[in-house]
Design an enzyme around this catalytic site. Structure first.
Site, PDB file in Angstrom:
ATOM      1  N   HIS A 195       2.027  -3.907   4.052  1.00  0.00           N
ATOM      2  CA  HIS A 195       2.306  -5.334   4.212  1.00  0.00           C
ATOM      3  C   HIS A 195       3.376  -5.575   5.277  1.00  0.00           C
ATOM      4  O   HIS A 195       4.069  -6.586   5.249  1.00  0.00           O
ATOM      5  CB  HIS A 195       2.696  -5.954   2.860  1.00  0.00           C
ATOM      6  CG  HIS A 195       1.546  -5.980   1.891  1.00  0.00           C
ATOM      7  ND1 HIS A 195       1.668  -6.251   0.557  1.00  0.00           N
ATOM      8  CD2 HIS A 195       0.216  -5.761   2.088  1.00  0.00           C
ATOM      9  CE1 HIS A 195       0.470  -6.199  -0.034  1.00  0.00           C
ATOM     10  NE2 HIS A 195      -0.417  -5.890   0.878  1.00  0.00           N
ATOM     11  N   PRO A 231      14.056  -8.552  -6.663  1.00  0.00           N
ATOM     12  CA  PRO A 231      13.073  -8.889  -7.697  1.00  0.00           C
ATOM     13  C   PRO A 231      11.664  -8.477  -7.287  1.00  0.00           C
ATOM     14  O   PRO A 231      11.365  -8.418  -6.094  1.00  0.00           O
ATOM     15  CB  PRO A 231      13.165 -10.413  -7.798  1.00  0.00           C
ATOM     16  CG  PRO A 231      13.742 -10.872  -6.494  1.00  0.00           C
ATOM     17  CD  PRO A 231      14.615  -9.751  -6.002  1.00  0.00           C
ATOM     18  N   ASP A 232      10.797  -8.189  -8.275  1.00  0.00           N
ATOM     19  CA  ASP A 232       9.384  -7.997  -7.919  1.00  0.00           C
ATOM     20  C   ASP A 232       8.731  -9.378  -7.856  1.00  0.00           C
ATOM     21  O   ASP A 232       9.428 -10.398  -7.842  1.00  0.00           O
ATOM     22  CB  ASP A 232       8.684  -7.012  -8.874  1.00  0.00           C
ATOM     23  CG  ASP A 232       8.517  -7.547 -10.284  1.00  0.00           C
ATOM     24  OD1 ASP A 232       8.898  -8.702 -10.551  1.00  0.00           O
ATOM     25  OD2 ASP A 232       8.001  -6.799 -11.140  1.00  0.00           O
ATOM     26  N   PHE A 233       7.421  -9.442  -7.787  1.00  0.00           N
ATOM     27  CA  PHE A 233       6.753 -10.736  -7.626  1.00  0.00           C
ATOM     28  C   PHE A 233       6.271 -11.315  -8.943  1.00  0.00           C
ATOM     29  O   PHE A 233       6.469 -12.482  -9.231  1.00  0.00           O
ATOM     30  CB  PHE A 233       5.564 -10.593  -6.651  1.00  0.00           C
ATOM     31  CG  PHE A 233       6.001 -10.205  -5.279  1.00  0.00           C
ATOM     32  CD1 PHE A 233       6.385 -11.160  -4.362  1.00  0.00           C
ATOM     33  CD2 PHE A 233       6.076  -8.860  -4.918  1.00  0.00           C
ATOM     34  CE1 PHE A 233       6.836 -10.798  -3.098  1.00  0.00           C
ATOM     35  CE2 PHE A 233       6.523  -8.489  -3.660  1.00  0.00           C
ATOM     36  CZ  PHE A 233       6.898  -9.459  -2.748  1.00  0.00           C
ATOM     37  N   ARG A 234       5.608 -10.471  -9.757  1.00  0.00           N
ATOM     38  CA  ARG A 234       4.830 -11.014 -10.870  1.00  0.00           C
ATOM     39  C   ARG A 234       5.399 -10.759 -12.260  1.00  0.00           C
ATOM     40  O   ARG A 234       4.770 -11.161 -13.233  1.00  0.00           O
ATOM     41  CB  ARG A 234       3.383 -10.499 -10.783  1.00  0.00           C
ATOM     42  CG  ARG A 234       2.685 -11.032  -9.559  1.00  0.00           C
ATOM     43  CD  ARG A 234       1.266 -10.554  -9.366  1.00  0.00           C
ATOM     44  NE  ARG A 234       0.743 -11.120  -8.120  1.00  0.00           N
ATOM     45  CZ  ARG A 234       0.992 -10.635  -6.906  1.00  0.00           C
ATOM     46  NH1 ARG A 234       1.737  -9.555  -6.772  1.00  0.00           N
ATOM     47  NH2 ARG A 234       0.508 -11.240  -5.831  1.00  0.00           N
ATOM     48  N   ASN A 254       5.881  -2.613   0.045  1.00  0.00           N
ATOM     49  CA  ASN A 254       7.220  -3.195   0.139  1.00  0.00           C
ATOM     50  C   ASN A 254       7.659  -3.397   1.583  1.00  0.00           C
ATOM     51  O   ASN A 254       7.284  -2.631   2.469  1.00  0.00           O
ATOM     52  CB  ASN A 254       8.226  -2.308  -0.610  1.00  0.00           C
ATOM     53  CG  ASN A 254       7.901  -2.227  -2.082  1.00  0.00           C
ATOM     54  OD1 ASN A 254       7.108  -3.016  -2.580  1.00  0.00           O
ATOM     55  ND2 ASN A 254       8.489  -1.270  -2.781  1.00  0.00           N
ATOM     56  N   ASP A 305      11.009  -3.781   2.258  1.00  0.00           N
ATOM     57  CA  ASP A 305      12.465  -3.612   2.229  1.00  0.00           C
ATOM     58  C   ASP A 305      12.987  -2.389   2.979  1.00  0.00           C
ATOM     59  O   ASP A 305      14.196  -2.208   3.123  1.00  0.00           O
ATOM     60  CB  ASP A 305      12.970  -3.592   0.769  1.00  0.00           C
ATOM     61  CG  ASP A 305      12.270  -2.527  -0.095  1.00  0.00           C
ATOM     62  OD1 ASP A 305      11.906  -1.452   0.430  1.00  0.00           O
ATOM     63  OD2 ASP A 305      12.099  -2.786  -1.304  1.00  0.00           O
ATOM     64  N   THR A 322       3.705  -1.020  -9.092  1.00  0.00           N
ATOM     65  CA  THR A 322       2.850  -2.063  -8.512  1.00  0.00           C
ATOM     66  C   THR A 322       1.854  -2.574  -9.544  1.00  0.00           C
ATOM     67  O   THR A 322       1.372  -1.798 -10.379  1.00  0.00           O
ATOM     68  CB  THR A 322       2.096  -1.569  -7.256  1.00  0.00           C
ATOM     69  OG1 THR A 322       1.168  -2.585  -6.850  1.00  0.00           O
ATOM     70  CG2 THR A 322       1.336  -0.270  -7.471  1.00  0.00           C
TER      71      THR A 322
HETATM   72  P1  OAD Z   1       4.143  -7.106  -8.501  1.00  0.00           P
HETATM   73  O1  OAD Z   1       5.336  -7.942  -8.848  1.00  0.00           O
HETATM   74  O2  OAD Z   1       2.827  -7.741  -8.500  1.00  0.00           O
HETATM   75  O3  OAD Z   1       4.062  -5.871  -9.508  1.00  0.00           O
HETATM   76  C1  OAD Z   1       5.192  -5.093  -9.825  1.00  0.00           C
HETATM   77  C2  OAD Z   1       4.782  -4.081 -10.883  1.00  0.00           C
HETATM   78  O4  OAD Z   1       5.873  -3.211 -11.103  1.00  0.00           O
HETATM   79  C3  OAD Z   1       4.423  -4.716 -12.231  1.00  0.00           C
HETATM   80  O5  OAD Z   1       3.326  -4.022 -12.778  1.00  0.00           O
HETATM   81  C4  OAD Z   1       5.693  -4.486 -13.047  1.00  0.00           C
HETATM   82  O6  OAD Z   1       5.426  -4.360 -14.424  1.00  0.00           O
HETATM   83  C5  OAD Z   1       6.176  -3.188 -12.495  1.00  0.00           C
HETATM   84  N1  OAD Z   1       7.629  -2.985 -12.563  1.00  0.00           N
HETATM   85  C6  OAD Z   1       8.630  -3.853 -12.306  1.00  0.00           C
HETATM   86  N2  OAD Z   1       9.828  -3.271 -12.414  1.00  0.00           N
HETATM   87  C7  OAD Z   1       9.601  -1.971 -12.749  1.00  0.00           C
HETATM   88  C8  OAD Z   1      10.425  -0.838 -13.011  1.00  0.00           C
HETATM   89  N3  OAD Z   1      11.749  -0.895 -12.939  1.00  0.00           N
HETATM   90  N4  OAD Z   1       9.819   0.318 -13.329  1.00  0.00           N
HETATM   91  C9  OAD Z   1       8.456   0.417 -13.412  1.00  0.00           C
HETATM   92  N5  OAD Z   1       7.634  -0.610 -13.170  1.00  0.00           N
HETATM   93  C10 OAD Z   1       8.185  -1.793 -12.844  1.00  0.00           C
HETATM   94  O7  OAD Z   1       4.498  -6.402  -7.107  1.00  0.00           O
HETATM   95  P2  OAD Z   1       3.477  -5.682  -6.094  1.00  0.00           P
HETATM   96  O8  OAD Z   1       2.441  -4.948  -6.820  1.00  0.00           O
HETATM   97  O9  OAD Z   1       4.318  -4.967  -5.108  1.00  0.00           O
HETATM   98  O10 OAD Z   1       2.446  -9.298  -0.925  1.00  0.00           O
HETATM   99  O11 OAD Z   1       2.848  -6.963  -5.392  1.00  0.00           O
HETATM  100  C11 OAD Z   1       1.886  -6.795  -4.400  1.00  0.00           C
HETATM  101  C12 OAD Z   1       2.024  -7.831  -3.317  1.00  0.00           C
HETATM  102  O12 OAD Z   1       1.993  -9.148  -3.891  1.00  0.00           O
HETATM  103  C13 OAD Z   1       3.314  -7.807  -2.553  1.00  0.00           C
HETATM  104  O13 OAD Z   1       3.344  -6.843  -1.520  1.00  0.00           O
HETATM  105  C14 OAD Z   1       3.398  -9.187  -1.993  1.00  0.00           C
HETATM  106  C15 OAD Z   1       2.985  -9.959  -3.214  1.00  0.00           C
HETATM  107  O14 OAD Z   1       2.482 -11.217  -2.979  1.00  0.00           O
HETATM  108  C16 OAD Z   1       2.509 -10.255  -0.010  1.00  0.00           C
HETATM  109  O15 OAD Z   1       3.361 -11.104  -0.031  1.00  0.00           O
HETATM  110  C17 OAD Z   1       1.441 -10.196   1.025  1.00  0.00           C
END
Ligand code: OAD
Length: 270
Positions: free
Chosen positions: A131, A38-41, A112, A114, A203
């Site tokens: 990170h 999963p992503d974060f947000r 990432n 991973d 991101t």
């Molecule tokens: P986020 O979850 O903040 O952002 C993910 C982005 O990817 C969002 O804009 C989604 O819309 C987009 N997205 C998700 N799935 C997708 C897909 N299949 N194709 C295209 N876009 C997609 O994740 P990060 O930006 O990585 O740090 O978050 C940054 C940091 O916040 C992480 O490294 C982590 C977190 O807290 C720490 O824990 C220090």
């Protein structure tokens, strides 16, 4: 302007004419969601929307160093799920590898943890793990390294590893909120200024200082955003190209426009 237009075809022309020799790629969790991480947000599916079971005061606490000192359990519950080895790189990771194979990749800056880019064959010296990663672990008190096979056992058992020397808490060297980014990030953070193409993928660009990397990019350097939503002001420049949607679909579109699609698919199928 550098591109003939703000279209994928104009960008593909630029690439095919050999003008993209130093490509900087910036990524986040969105490039690994199709691998099953999963992503974060993202609303509903993101990690931060699904942590109620961990009883945290706020979602980001799971990656907060002061919270970890008091209560490391939520992190170790999650580490069990996030630990590398269970997931296969996506075609987006293979696309980054393809850029490297073509001698075009200057650097891959990733948030990432991973290691899927390495698994896809991107060499370690082309990657800035801003990170950190699960590749090393150490004591948060005395910094003594902790053996990998031991932490694997703990993560498997969802138990908390302790330093063999001072009994302090052990943590994988992933960067928590409240911690400094690795020296490698600061060493390379000006590189986007040298790029002749920047590709931002998956991101939200919300976490600093990573989110400030695009500010290093020179004016008229083409920027391509492949993401489900617009981020970081990309799209406002005269040489910006937007592919709003899924990143795997986006890299396939770009590869197709460059005449690389078969190569990309077979690289990914390896
Ligand atoms: P986020 O979850 O903040 O952002 C993910 C982005 O990817 C969002 O804009 C989604 O819309 C987009 N997205 C998700 N799935 C997708 C897909 N299949 N194709 C295209 N876009 C997609 O994740 P990060 O930006 O990585 O740090 O978050 C940054 C940091 O916040 C992480 O490294 C982590 C977190 O807290 C720490 O824990 C220090």
């Amino acid at each position: 302007r550098t591109l003939a237009g703000r279209t994928l075809d104009a960008l593909a022309e630029y690439i095919k004419s050999g003008k993209a020799k130093k490509v900087v790629v910036m990524t986040g969790a969105g490039i690994s969601t199709s691998a099953g991480i999963p992503d974060f947000r993202s609303p509903d599916t993101g990690l931060y929307a699904n942590l109620a079971r961990l009883n945290l005061p706020y979602a980001e606490a799971v990656f907060d160093i002061s919270y970890f000192r008091k209560n490391p359990e939520p992190f170790y519950t999650l580490a069990h799920e996030l630990y590398p080895g269970k997931y296969r790189p996506t075609i987006t990771h293979s696309f980054i590898r393809l850029l490297h194979d073509k001698g075009m990749l200057l650097k891959h800056f990733t948030q990432n943890i991973d290691c899927l880019d390495r698994e896809a064959g991107v060499p370690g010296d082309k990657i800035v793990e801003a990170h950190g990663s699960f590749a090393r672990q150490s004591c948060i008190e005395c910094s003594m390294p902790y053996p990998e096979d031991e932490i694997k056992k703990h993560i498997e058992a969802k138990s908390i590893p302790r330093c063999e020397s001072c009994k302090g808490l052990v943590k994988p060297e992933i960067v928590f909120f409240g911690e400094q980014l690795p020296a490698d990030f600061f060493k390379h953070r000006m590189l986007p200024a040298e790029a002749d193409l920047v590709i931002v993928l998956g991101t939200s660009l919300t976490v600093q200082p990573f989110a400030s990397l695009p500010s290093m990019i020179r004016e008229h350097t083409p920027r391509l955003l492949i993401n489900k939503e617009r981020v970081g002001g990309i799209g406002s420049g005269s040489d910006d190209v937007l592919l709003i949607g899924d990143c795997d679909a986006g890299v396939r579109q770009l590869a197709e426009a460059c005449g690389w699609l078969d190569e990309l698919e077979s690289l990914w199928a390896q």
